[in-house]
Scaffold this motif. Structure first.
Motif, PDB file in Angstrom:
ATOM      1  N   MET A 398       0.830  -1.205   0.000  1.00 54.07           N
ATOM      2  CA  MET A 398       0.000   0.000   0.000  1.00 54.07           C
ATOM      3  C   MET A 398       0.870   1.263   0.000  1.00 54.07           C
ATOM      4  SD  MET A 398      -2.697   1.166   2.971  1.00 54.07           S
ATOM      5  CE  MET A 398      -1.364   1.278   4.203  1.00 54.07           C
ATOM      6  N   ASP A 399       1.850   1.309   0.897  1.00 56.33           N
ATOM      7  CA  ASP A 399       2.731   2.480   0.966  1.00 56.33           C
ATOM      8  C   ASP A 399       3.576   2.604  -0.292  1.00 56.33           C
ATOM      9  OD1 ASP A 399       1.774   3.079   3.508  1.00 56.33           O
ATOM     10  OD2 ASP A 399       3.352   1.931   4.514  1.00 56.33           O
ATOM     11  N   TYR A 400       4.090   1.475  -0.748  1.00 57.30           N
ATOM     12  CA  TYR A 400       4.921   1.485  -1.951  1.00 57.30           C
ATOM     13  C   TYR A 400       4.158   2.037  -3.141  1.00 57.30           C
ATOM     14  CZ  TYR A 400       7.457  -0.215  -6.019  1.00 57.30           C
ATOM     15  OH  TYR A 400       8.105  -0.279  -7.238  1.00 57.30           O
ATOM     16  N   ARG A 401       2.931   1.573  -3.333  1.00 60.92           N
ATOM     17  CA  ARG A 401       2.143   2.031  -4.483  1.00 60.92           C
ATOM     18  C   ARG A 401       1.783   3.506  -4.369  1.00 60.92           C
ATOM     19  NH1 ARG A 401       1.748   0.466  -9.421  1.00 60.92           N
ATOM     20  NH2 ARG A 401      -0.336   1.372  -9.459  1.00 60.92           N
ATOM     21  N   LEU A 402       1.483   3.970  -3.184  1.00 58.42           N
ATOM     22  CA  LEU A 402       1.185   5.395  -2.996  1.00 58.42           C
ATOM     23  C   LEU A 402       2.364   6.253  -3.421  1.00 58.42           C
ATOM     24  CD1 LEU A 402      -0.297   7.879  -1.843  1.00 58.42           C
ATOM     25  CD2 LEU A 402       0.455   7.143   0.446  1.00 58.42           C
ATOM     26  N   ILE A 403       3.537   5.917  -2.944  1.00 56.63           N
ATOM     27  CA  ILE A 403       4.735   6.704  -3.274  1.00 56.63           C
ATOM     28  C   ILE A 403       5.100   6.518  -4.750  1.00 56.63           C
ATOM     29  CG2 ILE A 403       7.159   7.089  -2.735  1.00 56.63           C
ATOM     30  CD1 ILE A 403       5.150   7.955  -0.546  1.00 56.63           C
ATOM     31  N   TYR A 404       5.000   5.299  -5.253  1.00 57.73           N
ATOM     32  CA  TYR A 404       5.307   5.009  -6.656  1.00 57.73           C
ATOM     33  C   TYR A 404       4.471   5.877  -7.589  1.00 57.73           C
ATOM     34  CZ  TYR A 404       5.292   2.273 -11.038  1.00 57.73           C
ATOM     35  OH  TYR A 404       5.358   1.869 -12.361  1.00 57.73           O
ATOM     36  N   CYS A 405       3.175   5.946  -7.332  1.00 59.37           N
ATOM     37  CA  CYS A 405       2.295   6.718  -8.212  1.00 59.37           C
ATOM     38  C   CYS A 405       2.582   8.213  -8.120  1.00 59.37           C
ATOM     39  CB  CYS A 405       0.836   6.427  -7.877  1.00 59.37           C
ATOM     40  SG  CYS A 405       0.305   4.761  -8.317  1.00 59.37           S
ATOM     41  N   LEU A 406       2.871   8.711  -6.923  1.00 54.73           N
ATOM     42  CA  LEU A 406       3.207  10.129  -6.783  1.00 54.73           C
ATOM     43  C   LEU A 406       4.525  10.445  -7.489  1.00 54.73           C
ATOM     44  CD1 LEU A 406       2.228  10.752  -3.040  1.00 54.73           C
ATOM     45  CD2 LEU A 406       1.064  11.654  -5.070  1.00 54.73           C
ATOM     46  N   LEU A 407       5.514   9.579  -7.330  1.00 54.21           N
ATOM     47  CA  LEU A 407       6.809   9.806  -7.969  1.00 54.21           C
ATOM     48  C   LEU A 407       6.689   9.848  -9.489  1.00 54.21           C
ATOM     49  CD1 LEU A 407       9.132   7.441  -5.879  1.00 54.21           C
ATOM     50  CD2 LEU A 407       9.166   9.944  -5.853  1.00 54.21           C
ATOM     51  N   ASN A 408       5.817   9.003 -10.029  1.00 58.66           N
ATOM     52  CA  ASN A 408       5.730   8.857 -11.481  1.00 58.66           C
ATOM     53  C   ASN A 408       4.578   9.630 -12.111  1.00 58.66           C
ATOM     54  OD1 ASN A 408       7.882   6.723 -12.288  1.00 58.66           O
ATOM     55  ND2 ASN A 408       6.899   5.847 -10.465  1.00 58.66           N
ATOM     56  N   GLY A 409       3.891  10.444 -11.315  1.00 55.73           N
ATOM     57  CA  GLY A 409       2.818  11.254 -11.862  1.00 55.73           C
ATOM     58  C   GLY A 409       1.659  10.438 -12.396  1.00 55.73           C
ATOM     59  N   LEU A 410       1.280   9.374 -11.675  1.00 53.16           N
ATOM     60  CA  LEU A 410       0.220   8.467 -12.107  1.00 53.16           C
ATOM     61  C   LEU A 410      -1.010   8.618 -11.214  1.00 53.16           C
ATOM     62  CD1 LEU A 410       2.420   5.264 -12.517  1.00 53.16           C
ATOM     63  CD2 LEU A 410       1.560   6.724 -14.365  1.00 53.16           C
ATOM     64  N   PRO A 411      -2.187   8.238 -11.713  1.00 51.95           N
ATOM     65  CA  PRO A 411      -3.367   8.182 -10.833  1.00 51.95           C
ATOM     66  C   PRO A 411      -3.122   7.189  -9.703  1.00 51.95           C
ATOM     67  CG  PRO A 411      -4.016   8.019 -13.147  1.00 51.95           C
ATOM     68  CD  PRO A 411      -2.526   7.889 -13.117  1.00 51.95           C
ATOM     69  N   LEU A 412      -3.575   7.526  -8.507  1.00 55.45           N
ATOM     70  CA  LEU A 412      -3.409   6.622  -7.386  1.00 55.45           C
ATOM     71  C   LEU A 412      -4.327   5.409  -7.537  1.00 55.45           C
ATOM     72  CD1 LEU A 412      -3.192   9.042  -4.308  1.00 55.45           C
ATOM     73  CD2 LEU A 412      -1.414   8.387  -5.948  1.00 55.45           C
ATOM     74  N   ASP A 413      -3.983   4.323  -6.853  1.00 60.78           N
ATOM     75  CA  ASP A 413      -4.801   3.117  -6.902  1.00 60.78           C
ATOM     76  C   ASP A 413      -6.179   3.338  -6.286  1.00 60.78           C
ATOM     77  OD1 ASP A 413      -2.569   1.917  -7.977  1.00 60.78           O
ATOM     78  OD2 ASP A 413      -1.988   0.902  -6.125  1.00 60.78           O
ATOM     79  N   MET A 414      -6.262   4.277  -5.340  1.00 64.23           N
ATOM     80  CA  MET A 414      -7.533   4.633  -4.704  1.00 64.23           C
ATOM     81  C   MET A 414      -7.667   6.144  -4.744  1.00 64.23           C
ATOM     82  SD  MET A 414      -7.378   2.151  -1.342  1.00 64.23           S
ATOM     83  CE  MET A 414      -5.590   2.343  -1.109  1.00 64.23           C
ATOM     84  N   ASP A 415      -8.785   6.649  -5.265  1.00 66.31           N
ATOM     85  CA  ASP A 415      -8.980   8.089  -5.322  1.00 66.31           C
ATOM     86  C   ASP A 415      -9.985   8.528  -4.273  1.00 66.31           C
ATOM     87  OD1 ASP A 415     -11.523   7.514  -6.342  1.00 66.31           O
ATOM     88  OD2 ASP A 415     -10.931   7.873  -8.429  1.00 66.31           O
ATOM     89  N   VAL A 416     -10.303   9.809  -4.277  1.00 68.20           N
ATOM     90  CA  VAL A 416     -11.192  10.356  -3.250  1.00 68.20           C
ATOM     91  C   VAL A 416     -12.596   9.787  -3.368  1.00 68.20           C
ATOM     92  CG1 VAL A 416     -11.927  12.398  -4.577  1.00 68.20           C
ATOM     93  CG2 VAL A 416     -11.820  12.503  -2.060  1.00 68.20           C
ATOM     94  N   TYR A 417     -12.997   9.327  -4.553  1.00 63.77           N
ATOM     95  CA  TYR A 417     -14.330   8.746  -4.715  1.00 63.77           C
ATOM     96  C   TYR A 417     -14.377   7.320  -4.163  1.00 63.77           C
ATOM     97  CZ  TYR A 417     -14.280  12.751  -7.804  1.00 63.77           C
ATOM     98  OH  TYR A 417     -14.122  14.019  -8.293  1.00 63.77           O
ATOM     99  N   ASP A 418     -13.278   6.574  -4.262  1.00 57.95           N
ATOM    100  CA  ASP A 418     -13.198   5.293  -3.570  1.00 57.95           C
ATOM    101  C   ASP A 418     -13.386   5.521  -2.075  1.00 57.95           C
ATOM    102  OD1 ASP A 418     -12.585   3.470  -5.774  1.00 57.95           O
ATOM    103  OD2 ASP A 418     -10.649   4.474  -5.863  1.00 57.95           O
ATOM    104  N   LEU A 419     -12.654   6.487  -1.552  1.00 58.93           N
ATOM    105  CA  LEU A 419     -12.787   6.859  -0.140  1.00 58.93           C
ATOM    106  C   LEU A 419     -14.254   7.119   0.195  1.00 58.93           C
ATOM    107  CD1 LEU A 419     -10.672   9.617   1.657  1.00 58.93           C
ATOM    108  CD2 LEU A 419     -13.151   9.609   1.771  1.00 58.93           C
ATOM    109  N   ALA A 420     -14.894   7.931  -0.636  1.00 59.97           N
ATOM    110  CA  ALA A 420     -16.281   8.324  -0.373  1.00 59.97           C
ATOM    111  C   ALA A 420     -17.223   7.128  -0.419  1.00 59.97           C
ATOM    112  CB  ALA A 420     -16.709   9.375  -1.398  1.00 59.97           C
ATOM    113  N   GLU A 421     -17.112   6.324  -1.467  1.00 58.05           N
ATOM    114  CA  GLU A 421     -18.037   5.204  -1.653  1.00 58.05           C
ATOM    115  C   GLU A 421     -17.882   4.155  -0.555  1.00 58.05           C
ATOM    116  OE1 GLU A 421     -17.812   5.905  -6.457  1.00 58.05           O
ATOM    117  OE2 GLU A 421     -16.400   4.601  -5.417  1.00 58.05           O
TER     118      GLU A 421
END
Length: 462
Positions: A398-421
């Protein structure tokens, strides 16, 4: 007389029909208009980063290990830590020093100390690991001060908090991610990969839960906050471990969305019994039932079954089940896969006496299946994750993917709408239960963008 009887019967039938129609009409939930100048964040990504500077708020049971894990994530830099308890801060400072890490900024001793961490200009991401009721206020403050946020589960406890997080993330064009680790468990990732490859046909039904007797853990929650929340609130107050993986399998807000939820609960027995046992006094009231269950239907005609039980002596289970048109997956209590039963050679009629044809595939078959369909993320960091740890490695992924996506300018695996739903089941289940288990409408948190992306997929750099 016959006419009177006919009219009376007709009126009774019409009344029954009216009651039936009324009973299935969902209770409506408001979808506030998107503020002017905002657009949705489906598929949202920010510019790549050279490193991700992280500040941690909350250093208790999960916070301490989160800081420890982040030391092993490439590209992550721990810049600041905060907790209301000074001894927790000192413990983390020692851990960092023992690991050879440079000193970090520390904040403690005040209920507002965390704000100074969010005010810093050398932090990109605020990682929030506190009690539930503080998650949203801290995330809102952090985003208002230009920080991406990662929030422990549940990230929001009611619809007002959910909409506030959505609106702030959309307004500030910042990531607001919930730290739902269970979507990264190995079985869940591999099964998701198989589903995306079509092995199960069309996925029709998913199940998930949080069934975990917490009796031995209650004393470790600061100021008994978690039991107090269950005492004061009704419904599935901790749904995200079960509903997160279920939603990903069904492509929620990537081609489908949740439409209605129906919930019910048992009476409260072991919750109030624990309070009486630990304090010597029986509580006058206890809102939450021992066991809560919810059924969810999507716009596309799919279903989910989600359960919550943290007070009864049941074996740990997140249920995690998938029913498809061509196959089946199950994790608890036994991991396994099943597919369309084979026909008996040379006979077009199935052999109903051959019960093995209706069971899980063999261990050898499952091993061969996993060899082919092991998820790319597990192939990449699975062994490292097992060594670093965190619920068997899924926390590290989970932590690795969060940092990986931020480093590479990618959409995160979970967005704010996942959070909401995923968090929305908390208030929606309560509304349903308190209205006689009536169906409740699930808001479209994307406000119309739920069908713009077709199918859930993880993002990878090219």
């Amino acid at each position: 007389m016959n006419i009177r009887r006919f009219l009376a019967g007709a009126m009774t039938m019409m009344a029954a029909m009216a009651i039936t129609v009324s009973a299935v009409t969902p209770i409506k939930t408001d979808v506030p208009e998107r503020p002017a100048g905002q657009t949705h964040l489906v598929g949202f990504a920010t510019a790549p980063m050279d490193s991700v500077r992280v500040g941690f708020i909350g250093l208790g049971m999960r916070g301490y290990t989160a800081v420890e894990r982040m030391l092993h994530v490439p590209g992550a830099v721990v810049k600041a830590v905060c907790d209301i308890e000074p001894d927790r801060v000192a413990k983390v400072e020692k851990m960092l020093a023992d690991a050879g890490h440079a000193p970090v900024a520390s904040y403690t001793g005040s209920e507002d100390a965390w704000k100074a961490l969010c005010d810093r200009d050398d932090i990109d991401l605020v990682y929030i690991v506190t009690d539930w009721v503080n998650h949203t206020p801290m995330a809102l403050y952090a985003m208002e001060h230009g920080k991406h946020t990662a929030i422990e589960v549940p990230a929001a406890m009611n619809l007002d908090e959910i909409w506030a997080l959505i609106n702030t993330a959309e307004s500030k064009r910042l990531h607001c991610m919930m730290l739902e680790n269970c979507i990264y468990d190995f079985f869940e990732l591999n099964t998701l990969n198989m589903a995306q490859a079509g092995l199960f046909g069309e996925v029709l039904h998913t199940e998930g839960s949080y069934i975990h007797n917490l009796e031995e853990f209650w004393p470790y929650y600061w100021d008994n906050w978690r039991m107090k929340y269950n005492q004061a609130h009704r419904g599935d107050v901790y749904p995200t471990h079960g509903i997160g993986p279920a939603c990903q399998l069904l492509d929620i807000h990537r081609g489908d969305r949740m439409a209605t939820v129906v919930s019910m609960d048992t009476k409260a027995v072991n919750g109030p019994a624990y309070i009486e046992k630990s304090t010597g006094e029986a509580p006058e009231t206890f809102a939450n039932g021992d066991h809560t269950m919810s059924m969810i239907r999507t716009v596309g005609g799919k279903t989910m079954h989600i359960q919550h039980d943290v007070v009864n002596p049941r074996p740990y289970s997140r249920m995690y089940q998938l029913t498809g048109t061509k196959g089946f997956a199950n994790k608890y209590p036994t991991e396994g896969y099943a597919f369309e039963p084979e026909q008996i050679a040379g006979d077009s009629v199935p052999d109903h006496e051959n019960l093995s044809a209706h069971g899980f595939i063999s261990e050898e078959q499952q091993a061969a299946l996993l060899e082919k369909y092991t998820h790319p993320i597990i192939r990449e960091v699975g062994e490292v994750a097992k060594k670093v740890g965190g619920h068997g490695g899924m926390d590290y992924i989970m932590d690795y993917r969060l940092i990986y996506c931020l480093l590479n300018g990618l959409p995160l695996d979970m967005d704010v709408y996942d959070l909401a739903e995923w968090c929305a089941l908390i208030p929606l289940s309560a509304i349903s239960i308190e209205n006689g288990s009536a169906p409740v409408e699930v808001p479209d948190f994307t406000r119309g963008a739920w069908n713009e992306v077709k199918g859930y997929r993880h993002a990878f750099k090219k």
